[in-house]
Design an enzyme around this catalytic site. Structure first.
Site, PDB file in Angstrom:
ATOM      1  N   GLY A  17       0.808  -1.227   0.000  1.00  0.00           N
ATOM      2  CA  GLY A  17       0.000   0.000   0.000  1.00  0.00           C
ATOM      3  C   GLY A  17       0.837   1.271   0.000  1.00  0.00           C
ATOM      4  O   GLY A  17       2.007   1.287   0.388  1.00  0.00           O
ATOM      5  N   ALA A  20       1.522   2.033   3.632  1.00  0.00           N
ATOM      6  CA  ALA A  20       2.284   0.950   4.273  1.00  0.00           C
ATOM      7  C   ALA A  20       3.741   0.928   3.824  1.00  0.00           C
ATOM      8  O   ALA A  20       4.635   0.598   4.619  1.00  0.00           O
ATOM      9  CB  ALA A  20       1.624  -0.390   3.984  1.00  0.00           C
ATOM     10  N   ARG A  39      -0.819  -9.512  -1.316  1.00  0.00           N
ATOM     11  CA  ARG A  39      -1.734 -10.546  -1.803  1.00  0.00           C
ATOM     12  C   ARG A  39      -0.997 -11.607  -2.590  1.00  0.00           C
ATOM     13  O   ARG A  39      -1.405 -12.751  -2.626  1.00  0.00           O
ATOM     14  CB  ARG A  39      -2.800  -9.916  -2.698  1.00  0.00           C
ATOM     15  N   TYR A 139     -18.458  10.804   9.524  1.00  0.00           N
ATOM     16  CA  TYR A 139     -19.347  10.803   8.362  1.00  0.00           C
ATOM     17  C   TYR A 139     -20.770  10.370   8.742  1.00  0.00           C
ATOM     18  O   TYR A 139     -20.994   9.801   9.784  1.00  0.00           O
ATOM     19  CB  TYR A 139     -18.750   9.940   7.240  1.00  0.00           C
ATOM     20  N   LYS A 169     -14.958   0.861   6.817  1.00  0.00           N
ATOM     21  CA  LYS A 169     -13.934   1.270   7.783  1.00  0.00           C
ATOM     22  C   LYS A 169     -14.526   1.371   9.184  1.00  0.00           C
ATOM     23  O   LYS A 169     -13.880   1.012  10.180  1.00  0.00           O
ATOM     24  CB  LYS A 169     -13.305   2.614   7.379  1.00  0.00           C
ATOM     25  N   PRO A 192      -6.568   8.250   9.922  1.00  0.00           N
ATOM     26  CA  PRO A 192      -6.036   9.281   9.015  1.00  0.00           C
ATOM     27  C   PRO A 192      -7.167  10.011   8.300  1.00  0.00           C
ATOM     28  O   PRO A 192      -8.180   9.405   7.943  1.00  0.00           O
ATOM     29  CB  PRO A 192      -5.226   8.479   7.985  1.00  0.00           C
ATOM     30  N   VAL A 195      -4.968  11.331   2.960  1.00  0.00           N
ATOM     31  CA  VAL A 195      -3.505  11.239   3.012  1.00  0.00           C
ATOM     32  C   VAL A 195      -2.926  11.663   1.669  1.00  0.00           C
ATOM     33  O   VAL A 195      -3.392  11.212   0.613  1.00  0.00           O
ATOM     34  CB  VAL A 195      -3.067   9.792   3.340  1.00  0.00           C
ATOM     35  N   PHE A 227     -11.539  17.704   2.122  1.00  0.00           N
ATOM     36  CA  PHE A 227     -11.185  16.814   3.224  1.00  0.00           C
ATOM     37  C   PHE A 227     -10.225  17.499   4.193  1.00  0.00           C
ATOM     38  O   PHE A 227      -9.406  18.327   3.774  1.00  0.00           O
ATOM     39  CB  PHE A 227     -10.439  15.568   2.704  1.00  0.00           C
TER      40      PHE A 227
HETATM   41  P1  NDP Z   1      -3.710   1.423  -0.905  1.00  0.00           P
HETATM   42  O1  NDP Z   1      -4.836   1.035  -1.815  1.00  0.00           O
HETATM   43  O2  NDP Z   1      -2.415   1.795  -1.512  1.00  0.00           O
HETATM   44  O3  NDP Z   1      -3.467   0.284   0.161  1.00  0.00           O
HETATM   45  C1  NDP Z   1      -4.440  -0.654   0.515  1.00  0.00           C
HETATM   46  C2  NDP Z   1      -3.727  -1.938   0.899  1.00  0.00           C
HETATM   47  O4  NDP Z   1      -4.711  -2.915   1.287  1.00  0.00           O
HETATM   48  C3  NDP Z   1      -2.949  -2.537  -0.278  1.00  0.00           C
HETATM   49  O5  NDP Z   1      -1.780  -3.137   0.204  1.00  0.00           O
HETATM   50  C4  NDP Z   1      -3.930  -3.576  -0.805  1.00  0.00           C
HETATM   51  O6  NDP Z   1      -3.318  -4.637  -1.492  1.00  0.00           O
HETATM   52  C5  NDP Z   1      -4.489  -4.081   0.516  1.00  0.00           C
HETATM   53  N1  NDP Z   1      -5.712  -4.834   0.264  1.00  0.00           N
HETATM   54  C6  NDP Z   1      -6.884  -4.388  -0.233  1.00  0.00           C
HETATM   55  N2  NDP Z   1      -7.745  -5.410  -0.349  1.00  0.00           N
HETATM   56  C7  NDP Z   1      -7.090  -6.535   0.059  1.00  0.00           C
HETATM   57  C8  NDP Z   1      -7.421  -7.909   0.171  1.00  0.00           C
HETATM   58  N3  NDP Z   1      -8.625  -8.396  -0.165  1.00  0.00           N
HETATM   59  N4  NDP Z   1      -6.480  -8.760   0.653  1.00  0.00           N
HETATM   60  C9  NDP Z   1      -5.252  -8.319   1.005  1.00  0.00           C
HETATM   61  N5  NDP Z   1      -4.876  -7.024   0.922  1.00  0.00           N
HETATM   62  C10 NDP Z   1      -5.789  -6.153   0.461  1.00  0.00           C
HETATM   63  O7  NDP Z   1      -4.281   2.626  -0.041  1.00  0.00           O
HETATM   64  P2  NDP Z   1      -3.653   3.411   1.199  1.00  0.00           P
HETATM   65  O8  NDP Z   1      -2.245   3.101   1.425  1.00  0.00           O
HETATM   66  O9  NDP Z   1      -4.057   4.812   1.008  1.00  0.00           O
HETATM   67  O10 NDP Z   1      -4.536   2.811   2.396  1.00  0.00           O
HETATM   68  C11 NDP Z   1      -3.978   2.055   3.453  1.00  0.00           C
HETATM   69  C12 NDP Z   1      -4.926   2.079   4.612  1.00  0.00           C
HETATM   70  O11 NDP Z   1      -5.130   3.420   5.023  1.00  0.00           O
HETATM   71  C13 NDP Z   1      -6.316   1.502   4.315  1.00  0.00           C
HETATM   72  O12 NDP Z   1      -6.764   0.828   5.462  1.00  0.00           O
HETATM   73  C14 NDP Z   1      -7.140   2.761   4.078  1.00  0.00           C
HETATM   74  O13 NDP Z   1      -8.515   2.526   4.367  1.00  0.00           O
HETATM   75  C15 NDP Z   1      -6.512   3.697   5.096  1.00  0.00           C
HETATM   76  N6  NDP Z   1      -6.727   5.115   4.858  1.00  0.00           N
HETATM   77  C16 NDP Z   1      -6.232   5.734   3.739  1.00  0.00           C
HETATM   78  C17 NDP Z   1      -6.439   7.093   3.549  1.00  0.00           C
HETATM   79  C18 NDP Z   1      -5.903   7.818   2.353  1.00  0.00           C
HETATM   80  O14 NDP Z   1      -6.288   8.987   2.140  1.00  0.00           O
HETATM   81  N7  NDP Z   1      -5.044   7.255   1.551  1.00  0.00           N
HETATM   82  C19 NDP Z   1      -7.207   7.891   4.516  1.00  0.00           C
HETATM   83  C20 NDP Z   1      -7.662   7.140   5.662  1.00  0.00           C
HETATM   84  C21 NDP Z   1      -7.424   5.809   5.810  1.00  0.00           C
HETATM   85  P3  NDP Z   1      -3.086  -4.546  -3.096  1.00  0.00           P
HETATM   86  O15 NDP Z   1      -1.867  -3.671  -3.268  1.00  0.00           O
HETATM   87  O16 NDP Z   1      -2.861  -5.958  -3.488  1.00  0.00           O
HETATM   88  O17 NDP Z   1      -4.327  -3.953  -3.676  1.00  0.00           O
END
Ligand code: NDP
Length: 345
Positions: A17, A20, A39, A139, A169, A192, A195, A227
């Site tokens: 992510g 991450a 995944r 929300y 969420k 967050p 972001v 936001f």
């Molecule tokens: P990303 O989409 O980059 O990250 C999401 C992560 O979750 C990816 O690693 C994705 O894997 C993984 N994922 C999704 N579905 C599955 C699944 N079925 N099985 C395994 N892994 C899965 O977004 P962000 O980094 O922005 O988000 C990370 C976290 O932060 C999330 O929980 C999001 O809700 C939260 N968040 C993000 C905000 C933002 O503005 N960006 C704001 C508030 C919260 P894959 O790469 O394989 O898709």
């Protein structure tokens, strides 16, 4: 708890992510061992390549291993967490376009959180930091359009027009608190706001897609959507400092700087920084946005919050964790620069 007292790797779910990857990078730079999940193992090298250029010590990559896990499948979870000291659960579906069937987003979020927490419990992990969101805070209610939302606020999952993402969420965070209470886990939730900031590689998530959309200038006007915001490095730092700070156990911690940004503010910041680009900064009348939403599912997803200003109070992260928030106007410009420099927008 800090690196010296952590006995074993830190487990980071969703290591592919946008947020991450920064968490993994910062953990490695602090000397932690990290076990991340993706995944598919086919993306292990992508994670390594993303963090490698920013490591203070190149050999830190030896402290990173990646395992394959899916939020929707039981396979592998228990074995993956064995020997780990703590869990950072960041993985959750974050679609820019809301699915027709809300369960496609809700089930992996909620069931995946419970899979992760069950596996942590079975592996004897007590300390857990969960990535929730301000969509689980403010929300579905009008109250938080009148004042800044705080950690005391909860999104009403029964509210009409709540997006599947916000519901996913909120339900996932609620499930985590229930599980932690029943099973004696030391949980902190990080909430967050939007972001923003340059991603570590070109596999970025939904928030950068928003900047991409602004840069593409294909919409003739920008909708009045906005936001509370936080820089991506700041939010990664909040996760890690929370993990290291026992005073956050049992607490939610909002990540939000002072700057609330409408899409129009983001478009303006980009226009000023990159005047040679054709930028669209004109505000779309609400009626037109509602019309466009009939054809564009991404716009449809944000329609319930058209014109609503939901600010969030990020002071707990400042007071408890010493976070000095970066001004996200710069984060927006840096994210745009990342896309422009790489020919991605
Ligand atoms: P990303 O989409 O980059 O990250 C999401 C992560 O979750 C990816 O690693 C994705 O894997 C993984 N994922 C999704 N579905 C599955 C699944 N079925 N099985 C395994 N892994 C899965 O977004 P962000 O980094 O922005 O988000 C990370 C976290 O932060 C999330 O929980 C999001 O809700 C939260 N968040 C993000 C905000 C933002 O503005 N960006 C704001 C508030 C919260 P894959 O790469 O394989 O898709």
């Amino acid at each position: 708890m800090n690196q010296a007292t952590m006995n074993g790797p830190i487990f980071v779910t969703g290591a592919t992510g946008y947020i991450a990857k920064y968490i993994v990078l910062k953990l490695l730079n602090r000397g932690y061992h990290v076990r991340g999940s993706a995944r598919s193992l086919g993306r292990a090298q992508e994670i390594r390549d993303a963090v490698a250029p920013h490591l203070t010590d190149p050999s830190a990559l030896d402290r990173l291993d990646i395992v394959a896990l899916d939020l929707s499948k039981d396979d592998g979870w228990h074995a993956a967490m064995e020997g780990c000291a703590a869990l950072l659960h960041t993985a959750s579906p974050f679609p820019i376009t809301q699915p027709k069937n809300p369960e496609e987003t809700i089930r992996p979020a909620v069931d995946g959180t419970l899979r992760a927490l069950n596996a942590a419990k079975a592996a004897g992990i007590k300390r857990v930091v969960l990535t929730s969101s301000t969509v689980a805070v403010s929300y579905g209610s009008e109250a938080t359009t009148q004042r800044k939302a705080t950690e005391e606020d909860w999104t009403d999952t029964e509210a009409p027009n709540l997006t599947p993402y916000a519901k996913s969420k909120t339900l996932a965070e609620r499930a985590a608190w229930d599980f932690a209470e029943t099973n004696g886990l030391d949980l902190t939730a990080i909430n967050p706001s939007f972001v923003i900031g340059p991603p570590l590689d070109a596999n970025y998530g939904t928030s950068i897609e928003v900047i991409e959309r602004i840069l593409a200038a294909k919409d003739p006007m920008v909708p009045q959507i906005g936001f509370a915001t936080v820089d991506v490095e700041d939010i990664a730092e909040i996760h890690i400092r929370a993990l290291e700070t026992d005073a956050t156990i049992g607490l939610r911690v909002i990540g939000a700087c002072e700057r609330f940004m409408w899409f129009q503010d983001m478009a303006h910041a980009i226009k000023v920084a990159f005047p040679e680009r054709r930028s669209v900064t004109r505000l779309a009348p609400a009626m037109i946005v509602r019309l466009l939403a009939l054809f564009d599912p991404a716009i449809r997803g944000v329609l319930p919050d058209l014109g609503r200003k939901r600010e969030a109070d990020g002071s707990r992260a400042r007071e408890l964790l010493g976070i000095e928030y970066r001004d996200t106007k710069e984060s927006v410009v840096d994210a745009a620069r990342f896309l422009i420099d790489r020919g991605l927008a």
